[in-house]
Write an enzyme that holds these catalytic residues in place. Structure first.
Site, PDB file in Angstrom:
ATOM      1  N   LYS A   1       0.859  -1.200   0.000  1.00 34.49           N
ATOM      2  CA  LYS A   1       0.000   0.000   0.000  1.00 34.49           C
ATOM      3  C   LYS A   1       0.890   1.242   0.000  1.00 34.49           C
ATOM      4  CE  LYS A   1      -1.801   1.560   4.012  1.00 34.49           C
ATOM      5  NZ  LYS A   1      -1.542   2.974   4.340  1.00 34.49           N
ATOM      6  N   ASN A   2       1.916   1.247   0.855  1.00 35.68           N
ATOM      7  CA  ASN A   2       2.713   2.461   1.058  1.00 35.68           C
ATOM      8  C   ASN A   2       3.772   2.684  -0.012  1.00 35.68           C
ATOM      9  OD1 ASN A   2       1.086   2.940   3.190  1.00 35.68           O
ATOM     10  ND2 ASN A   2       2.565   2.336   4.757  1.00 35.68           N
TER      11      ASN A   2
ATOM     12  N   CYS B   1      -4.998  12.384  12.661  1.00 37.93           N
ATOM     13  CA  CYS B   1      -5.767  11.138  12.640  1.00 37.93           C
ATOM     14  C   CYS B   1      -5.604  10.490  14.015  1.00 37.93           C
ATOM     15  CB  CYS B   1      -5.271  10.221  11.529  1.00 37.93           C
ATOM     16  SG  CYS B   1      -3.657   9.549  11.888  1.00 37.93           S
TER      17      CYS B   1
ATOM     18  N   ARG C   1       0.018  14.532  12.911  1.00 37.98           N
ATOM     19  CA  ARG C   1       0.510  14.347  11.542  1.00 37.98           C
ATOM     20  C   ARG C   1       0.788  15.683  10.828  1.00 37.98           C
ATOM     21  NH1 ARG C   1      -1.169   9.070  10.108  1.00 37.98           N
ATOM     22  NH2 ARG C   1       0.455   9.098   8.526  1.00 37.98           N
ATOM     23  N   PRO C   2       1.694  16.508  11.339  1.00 30.70           N
ATOM     24  CA  PRO C   2       1.983  17.788  10.677  1.00 30.70           C
ATOM     25  C   PRO C   2       2.604  17.589   9.282  1.00 30.70           C
ATOM     26  CG  PRO C   2       3.597  17.338  12.377  1.00 30.70           C
ATOM     27  CD  PRO C   2       2.560  16.268  12.503  1.00 30.70           C
TER      28      PRO C   2
ATOM     29  N   ASP D   1       4.314   0.512  12.082  1.00 33.95           N
ATOM     30  CA  ASP D   1       3.064  -0.049  11.539  1.00 33.95           C
ATOM     31  C   ASP D   1       2.822  -1.493  11.959  1.00 33.95           C
ATOM     32  OD1 ASP D   1       3.145   1.695   8.331  1.00 33.95           O
ATOM     33  OD2 ASP D   1       2.661   2.321  10.366  1.00 33.95           O
TER      34      ASP D   1
ATOM     35  N   ARG E   1      -8.780  -0.432   4.582  1.00 33.56           N
ATOM     36  CA  ARG E   1      -7.907   0.574   3.973  1.00 33.56           C
ATOM     37  C   ARG E   1      -6.540  -0.001   3.661  1.00 33.56           C
ATOM     38  NH1 ARG E   1      -7.406   6.111   6.866  1.00 33.56           N
ATOM     39  NH2 ARG E   1      -6.065   6.229   5.055  1.00 33.56           N
TER      40      ARG E   1
HETATM   41  C1  EPZ Z   1       4.074   6.914   6.246  1.00 34.11           C
HETATM   42  O1  EPZ Z   1       3.304   7.950   6.824  1.00 34.11           O
HETATM   43  C2  EPZ Z   1       3.143   5.721   6.156  1.00 34.11           C
HETATM   44  N1  EPZ Z   1       2.017   6.034   5.280  1.00 34.11           N
HETATM   45  C3  EPZ Z   1       2.631   5.343   7.557  1.00 34.11           C
HETATM   46  O2  EPZ Z   1       1.834   4.167   7.418  1.00 34.11           O
HETATM   47  C4  EPZ Z   1       3.836   5.017   8.444  1.00 34.11           C
HETATM   48  O3  EPZ Z   1       3.389   4.742   9.752  1.00 34.11           O
HETATM   49  C5  EPZ Z   1       4.800   6.214   8.465  1.00 34.11           C
HETATM   50  O4  EPZ Z   1       5.187   6.560   7.100  1.00 34.11           O
HETATM   51  C6  EPZ Z   1       6.064   5.917   9.263  1.00 34.11           C
HETATM   52  O5  EPZ Z   1       6.716   4.819   8.715  1.00 34.11           O
HETATM   53  C7  EPZ Z   1       2.204   5.981   3.938  1.00 34.11           C
HETATM   54  O6  EPZ Z   1       3.287   5.706   3.453  1.00 34.11           O
HETATM   55  C8  EPZ Z   1       1.003   6.290   3.082  1.00 34.11           C
HETATM   56  P1  EPZ Z   1       6.153  10.270   8.428  1.00 34.11           P
HETATM   57  P2  EPZ Z   1       3.910   9.471   6.867  1.00 34.11           P
HETATM   58  O7  EPZ Z   1       6.041  11.539   7.663  1.00 34.11           O
HETATM   59  O8  EPZ Z   1       4.681   9.738   5.634  1.00 34.11           O
HETATM   60  C9  EPZ Z   1       6.384  13.510  11.851  1.00 34.11           C
HETATM   61  C10 EPZ Z   1      -0.060   2.821   7.675  1.00 34.11           C
HETATM   62  O9  EPZ Z   1      -0.600   2.290   8.658  1.00 34.11           O
HETATM   63  N2  EPZ Z   1       6.306  14.492  10.756  1.00 34.11           N
HETATM   64  O10 EPZ Z   1       7.384   9.450   8.297  1.00 34.11           O
HETATM   65  O11 EPZ Z   1       2.805  10.399   7.216  1.00 34.11           O
HETATM   66  C11 EPZ Z   1       5.037  12.824  12.059  1.00 34.11           C
HETATM   67  O12 EPZ Z   1       4.213  13.609  12.906  1.00 34.11           O
HETATM   68  C12 EPZ Z   1       0.443   4.249   7.773  1.00 34.11           C
HETATM   69  O13 EPZ Z   1       0.113   2.258   6.562  1.00 34.11           O
HETATM   70  C13 EPZ Z   1       6.509  15.832  11.056  1.00 34.11           C
HETATM   71  O14 EPZ Z   1       6.748  16.193  12.204  1.00 34.11           O
HETATM   72  O15 EPZ Z   1       4.903   9.342   8.113  1.00 34.11           O
HETATM   73  C14 EPZ Z   1       5.413  11.531  12.702  1.00 34.11           C
HETATM   74  O16 EPZ Z   1       5.567  11.722  14.086  1.00 34.11           O
HETATM   75  C15 EPZ Z   1       0.199   4.848   9.158  1.00 34.11           C
HETATM   76  N3  EPZ Z   1       6.424  16.747  10.047  1.00 34.11           N
HETATM   77  C16 EPZ Z   1       6.778  11.208  12.068  1.00 34.11           C
HETATM   78  O17 EPZ Z   1       7.251  12.423  11.478  1.00 34.11           O
HETATM   79  C17 EPZ Z   1       6.158  16.377   8.745  1.00 34.11           C
HETATM   80  O18 EPZ Z   1       6.110  17.266   7.859  1.00 34.11           O
HETATM   81  C18 EPZ Z   1       6.717  10.136  10.990  1.00 34.11           C
HETATM   82  O19 EPZ Z   1       5.863  10.599   9.970  1.00 34.11           O
HETATM   83  C19 EPZ Z   1       5.955  15.010   8.466  1.00 34.11           C
HETATM   84  C20 EPZ Z   1       6.044  14.081   9.482  1.00 34.11           C
END
Ligand code: EPZ
Length: 426
Positions: free
Chosen positions: A22-23, A118, A123-124, A307, A399
């Protein structure tokens, strides 16, 4: 409201084929906006999130055919109809935000609804905006929408304060059509980033270093079409491996990239689970006893994946002793704890730590799925619990897992699914 009702105590046995990631699928689908040429994607899982991304791309003008039963997406030559990603797409799926980088790079404009938080955190998107601004985009915010314009993106050096997966993907995609070279430091290194980079290079981009924390992108003037097969879903594979362990069963998993599951396999073996690669891409997983307790800390790849934290926690509720799980990636990813405790688990939360005291057995109970991975964890716990568990709001699971209930049924689970109309009190 959809419900999955499971009678526990039945060891899961049999074979399961792991679907495409998916990701990896979602960013690669967004990357199709970078070219007007024909693209064919194989191994795309038939998930609700993939269907949402398909609808969004069509809304933008992409001529897309989603052949669901063949796990295939065919895109023919298309032209942009508009550059707005409406609220109801982004609200339904945060990953819709991944169209921002490609739209800016290709058309110099984007209007997209701010993705909200969410269940697992707020999720900033500050790191996405910081990187795209560094490339020359000018953002403004109004009525919950972000608008951005960019004459021509300029390659530059960007340091990510956190190795955000989404920010790495958005910036990498935008930089493929920028003028000059972009160097992305402290980039995320997940396998899905590598698959996206391979896809971008197949389109004619020049990306190097994906899979490390230093990614270099040399901008090109335009991209052509290609044919790409999505990598298998390591999180789905991990989920089925834990299903074998928690139900004290035996499952053969096909279409697995063991390389992507090193931390998960290590932790399962530390817990006493039998895990063996019997052929290339085929994993044999079995468990007869109670798991041994252990500690887990979720980290960016190649650390233990956040995850799979809820699913592994479900397993550890039955361990011979006390385990500690530290969730370092998201600030609120313990929503499944309360639900597991309703099933008799003994878990205490202390900040980012969950202390799990193993119990003899879990008992079936009505529980709520708060997000897709928590929902999967509750299903796994239910297969091991004594009695019947009813998992409500089960549609979250759809999902991220295609036909999850059907595939568990084939492995011997005693489960059924009901779709109850929600009584709206007037
Ligand atoms: C991706 O989300 C995945 N989703 C998530 O999978 C996964 O948990 C996550 O990466 C971590 O591996 C998809 O790929 C569609 P991040 P993403 O940006 O990109 C902080 C699932 O169940 N952050 O790496 O949103 C954020 O708050 C989903 O399949 C900022 O602070 O994750 C978090 O604490 C859930 N500022 C951390 O980084 C930003 O601009 C990790 O988020 C972006 C992120």
């Amino acid at each position: 409201m959809s419900r999955i009702i499971i009678e526990g105590g039945i060891p899961l046995k049999g074979r399961v084929r792991i679907q495409g990631s998916k990701n990896a699928s979602l960013p690669i689908m967004a990357a199709c906006l970078l070219t007007q040429e024909a693209v064919e994607l194989e191994g795309v899982p038939d998930l609700e999130d993939v269907r949402t991304m398909s609808h969004l791309l069509k809304h933008l003008g992409v001529k897309l055919q989603h052949i669901r039963q063949k796990e295939r997406i065919k895109i023919s030559k298309w032209s942009l109809q508009n550059y707005t990603a409406p609220h109801d797409y982004v609200h339904r799926m945060r990953a819709s935000f991944l169209v921002t980088g490609p739209l800016l790079a290709r058309f110099g404009r984007v209007k997209i609804s701010l993705p909200g938080g969410c269940a697992i955190g707020n999720r900033p998107i500050d790191l996405h905006l910081k990187g795209l601004t560094a490339l020359g985009a000018e953002f403004s915010m109004e009525n919950g929408y972000i608008e951005a314009e960019a004459k021509k993106l300029q390659g530059t050096k960007i340091y990510l304060d956190y190795p955000s997966v989404g920010a790495t993907e958005n910036i990498m995609m935008a930089a493929t059509l920028a003028e000059g070279t972009t160097v992305l430091e402290n980039a995320a290194a997940e396998p899905e980033i590598v698959d996206l980079a391979n896809f971008l290079n197949a389109l004619g981009a020049r990306v190097s270093g994906a899979g490390t924390s230093l990614i270099r992108i040399e901008g090109v003037s335009s991209l052509h079409g290609t044919h790409h097969t999505i990598i298998p879903d390591r999180i789905e594979a991990g989920t089925f491996m834990i299903a074998a362990a928690i139900s004290k069963g035996e499952i053969i998993l096909e279409n697995v990239l063991v390389e992507h599951l090193k931390s998960v396999i290590a932790k399962l073996q530390e817990a006493g689970v039998y895990v063996e690669e019997i052929f290339d891409g085929v994993l044999h997983v079995a468990m007869e006893d109670k798991p041994r307790p252990l500690d887990i800390k979720t980290l960016p790849y190649p650390g233990f994946p956040t995850d799979l934290q809820p699913q592994f926690m479900a397993l550890l509720t039955l361990a011979n002793g006390t385990s500690v799980i530290t969730e370092t990636v998201f600030e609120n990813r313990f929503m499944h704890v309360e639900e597991l405790c309703r099933m008799g688990a003994q878990i205490r939360i202390d900040g980012r730590n969950a202390i799990i005291k193993g119990v003899e057995s879990l008992r079936g109970a009505p529980v709520y799925a708060t997000d897709l991975r928590a929902g999967a964890a509750l299903v796994l716990a239910a297969t091991a619990a004594q009695g019947v568990t009813e998992i409500r709001v089960a549609h979250h699971i759809d999902r991220g897992y295609a036909n999850f209930d059907q595939r568990l049924l084939k492995l011997g689970a005693r489960l059924r699914r009901t779709e109850r109309k929600v009584q709206v009190r007037t």
